[in-house]
Scaffold this active site. Structure first.
Site, short mmCIF file in Angstrom:
data_model
loop_
_atom_site.label_atom_id
_atom_site.label_comp_id
_atom_site.label_asym_id
_atom_site.label_seq_id
_atom_site.Cartn_x
_atom_site.Cartn_y
_atom_site.Cartn_z
N ALA A 295 0.81 -1.22 0.00
CA ALA A 295 0.00 0.00 0.00
C ALA A 295 0.85 1.28 0.00
CB ALA A 295 -0.93 -0.01 1.20
N ASP A 315 -8.65 1.47 4.47
CA ASP A 315 -9.12 0.72 5.65
C ASP A 315 -8.10 -0.39 5.90
OD1 ASP A 315 -10.57 -0.70 7.57
OD2 ASP A 315 -11.76 -1.75 6.07
N CYS A 355 -8.74 -0.12 12.78
CA CYS A 355 -9.37 -1.19 13.56
C CYS A 355 -8.47 -1.61 14.73
CB CYS A 355 -9.73 -2.37 12.67
SG CYS A 355 -8.31 -3.11 11.86
N1 SAH Z 1 -11.13 -2.70 3.53
C1 SAH Z 1 -11.38 -4.12 3.59
C2 SAH Z 1 -10.76 -4.78 4.78
C3 SAH Z 1 -9.28 -4.62 4.86
S1 SAH Z 1 -8.49 -5.87 5.78
C4 SAH Z 1 -12.87 -4.39 3.56
O1 SAH Z 1 -13.67 -3.45 3.50
O2 SAH Z 1 -13.27 -5.56 3.60
C5 SAH Z 1 -6.84 -5.44 5.53
C6 SAH Z 1 -6.30 -5.79 4.14
O3 SAH Z 1 -5.02 -5.18 4.04
C7 SAH Z 1 -6.08 -7.27 3.88
O4 SAH Z 1 -6.75 -7.63 2.72
C8 SAH Z 1 -4.56 -7.41 3.68
O5 SAH Z 1 -4.22 -8.32 2.64
C9 SAH Z 1 -4.18 -6.02 3.28
N2 SAH Z 1 -2.82 -5.61 3.59
C10 SAH Z 1 -2.15 -5.78 4.76
N3 SAH Z 1 -0.95 -5.19 4.69
C11 SAH Z 1 -0.86 -4.62 3.46
C12 SAH Z 1 0.13 -3.87 2.80
N4 SAH Z 1 1.28 -3.57 3.40
N5 SAH Z 1 -0.12 -3.44 1.54
C13 SAH Z 1 -1.27 -3.74 0.92
N6 SAH Z 1 -2.25 -4.45 1.51
C14 SAH Z 1 -2.04 -4.90 2.75
#
Ligand code: SAH
Length: 411
Positions: A295, A315, A355
């Site tokens: 991200a 999120d 969260c």
């Molecule tokens: N917004 C989503 C829930 C997010 S859960 C919804 O509405 O359902 C968190 C997500 O972040 C997971 O899918 C995980 O794969 C992703 N994630 C965790 N670390 C990350 C990173 N460094 N870069 C990109 N995605 C990541």
């Protein structure tokens, strides 16, 4: 005294009210419980040899230091939260019927709230079932048991679930750090039926696929339901970016609401594949792009490339996993706010969520404010919200309201 010495999962092993062991509190330590709080911490218990020897999670009669009854609790001498109150009645019979009544109350609330059978059915203490999470996906439910007390009651809980709901599939996703604290092992197994792939659910009128067995937590994050609906209403004709999209909850709802173009970013290819299938189910695949990336890297690249969006959603997973990560986690939220705010075109919208249990709402708001300032942007908070109504909060445990979210317009 009978059965708390056995590790059996036999339902007959639950002691009847009269022969339950007594756990006494230290002088003065009963006041919070009398004021409505459902927990007792280990330093509030008269932790003598008898108390320490009690089988983790057994039912006890909770008393003040001078022998006045406080109620019926599940007791585990190991963790910081030693006793969790099930009833203010010290003689309460804790059996399948008791658990069925709590489940029936939880179910009635969800049926009142929602028109379709996709929701968090049980949210722990607030539903009178400490240590218990149950998410419902139509005929299938996923449960996560987080305390030794509820693990001991599991056979009765499953029987009660059959009585109240009779689901076709019951999957136990008994994993996570909370179980370790309680001295429980981790496992995933079907208690009833089985699944051979993702299940379909409906949220805010949009169809989705969720992988209950392999997905994150229970497979779907119902907590963002109301926030997704709110954000989707801003998305008509918009260019939308959804980072940490997981299986597309925000992204696909924005596309269905008429977004011109949606980019979903996540590091999990499995999550993105499901998101893409959900987009197709709703006939919006051609307006959605799914990008596997880290991200922060992706946000940086988009910023450098001069990309701008009408709506940006972020999120992320919990950046603060425990108290000791608080400062580092807070900085990560600030950075996220900075990078995302920089991508919003003037007049556009930014939705940010946290969260992290250990991050208080005021501290989260502070990171958002700082991140905007770092980005050289101004704006206004349109909505400060939390989890949807199927994630109720016990009035004495406001800190269990783990989800914080802000929706801002950015100038
Ligand atoms: N917004 C989503 C829930 C997010 S859960 C919804 O509405 O359902 C968190 C997500 O972040 C997971 O899918 C995980 O794969 C992703 N994630 C965790 N670390 C990350 C990173 N460094 N870069 C990109 N995605 C990541």
């Amino acid at each position: 005294m009978t059965s708390h010495g056995t590790a059996s999962h036999d339902t007959a092993a639950i002691p009847t009210p009269g022969d339950r062991p007594v756990v006494a509190l230290r002088p003065g330590a009963h006041r919070r419980v009398l004021g409505g709080h459902p927990w007792v911490y280990s330093n509030e218990v008269r932790m003598d040899r008898a108390a320490k020897a009690l089988e983790p999670g057994g039912l006890v009669r909770l008393e003040t230091h001078d022998g006045r009854a406080l109620g019926t609790a599940m007791f585990n001498p190991k963790p910081l939260i030693s006793a969790r109150l099930l009833s203010r009645d010290p003689e309460a019979v804790i059996d399948r019927g008791f658990l069925a009544a709590r489940l029936a109350r939880a179910l009635a609330l969800r049926e009142h709230l929602f028109g379709a059978p996709f929701y968090r059915l049980v949210h722990a203490e607030a539903d009178g079932l400490p240590g218990t999470i149950i998410d419902r996906f139509g005929p299938a439910v996923v449960a996560q048991i987080n305390t030794a007390g509820m693990e001991r009651l599991l056979p009765d809980l499953l029987a009660a679930l059959d009585e109240v709901l009779n689901p076709e599939v019951v999957l136990l996703r008994n994993e996570g750090a909370a179980r370790t604290l309680e001295g429980l092992d981790s496992y995933t197994r079907y208690a009833k039926g089985s699944l051979d792939g993702p299940v379909e659910l409906m949220e805010n009128g949009v169809r989705f696929l969720a992988d209950l067995r392999e997905g994150q937590k229970t497979g779907w994050f119902f907590d963002q339901r109301a926030n997704r609906a709110f954000v989707a209403r801003l998305a008509e004709g918009a260019r939308v970016l959804d980072v940490y999209s997981y299986t597309g909850g925000f992204a696909v709802q924005a596309a269905v609401a008429g977004a011109a173009e949606v980019t979903a970013v996540d590091r999990s290819q499995a999550a993105l594949d499901l998101a893409a299938r959900s987009a197709a189910l709703n006939g919006v695949a051609e307006r959605c792009r799914f990008r596997r990336a880290e991200a922060f890297d992706e946000l940086q690249h988009l910023g450098e490339a001069g990309s701008r969006f009408d709506v940006v959603i972020a999120d992320p997973p919990a950046f603060v996993k425990s108290r000791k990560d608080l400062n580092q986690g807070a900085r990560a939220y600030r950075k996220l706010a900075r990078l995302t705010a920089g991508l919003v075109r003037p007049g556009g919208f930014l939705f940010l969520a946290s969260c992290s249990h250990n991050m208080e709402p005021g501290l989260f708001a502070e990171q958002v404010r700082r991140g905007l300032h770092d980005a050289g942007r101004e704006g206004r908070i349109l909505l400060a919200s939390g989890a949807a109504a199927d994630h109720p909060v016990h009035p004495a445990l406001p800190e269990s309201a783990y989800l914080k979210a802000q929706l801002l317009q950015i100038d």
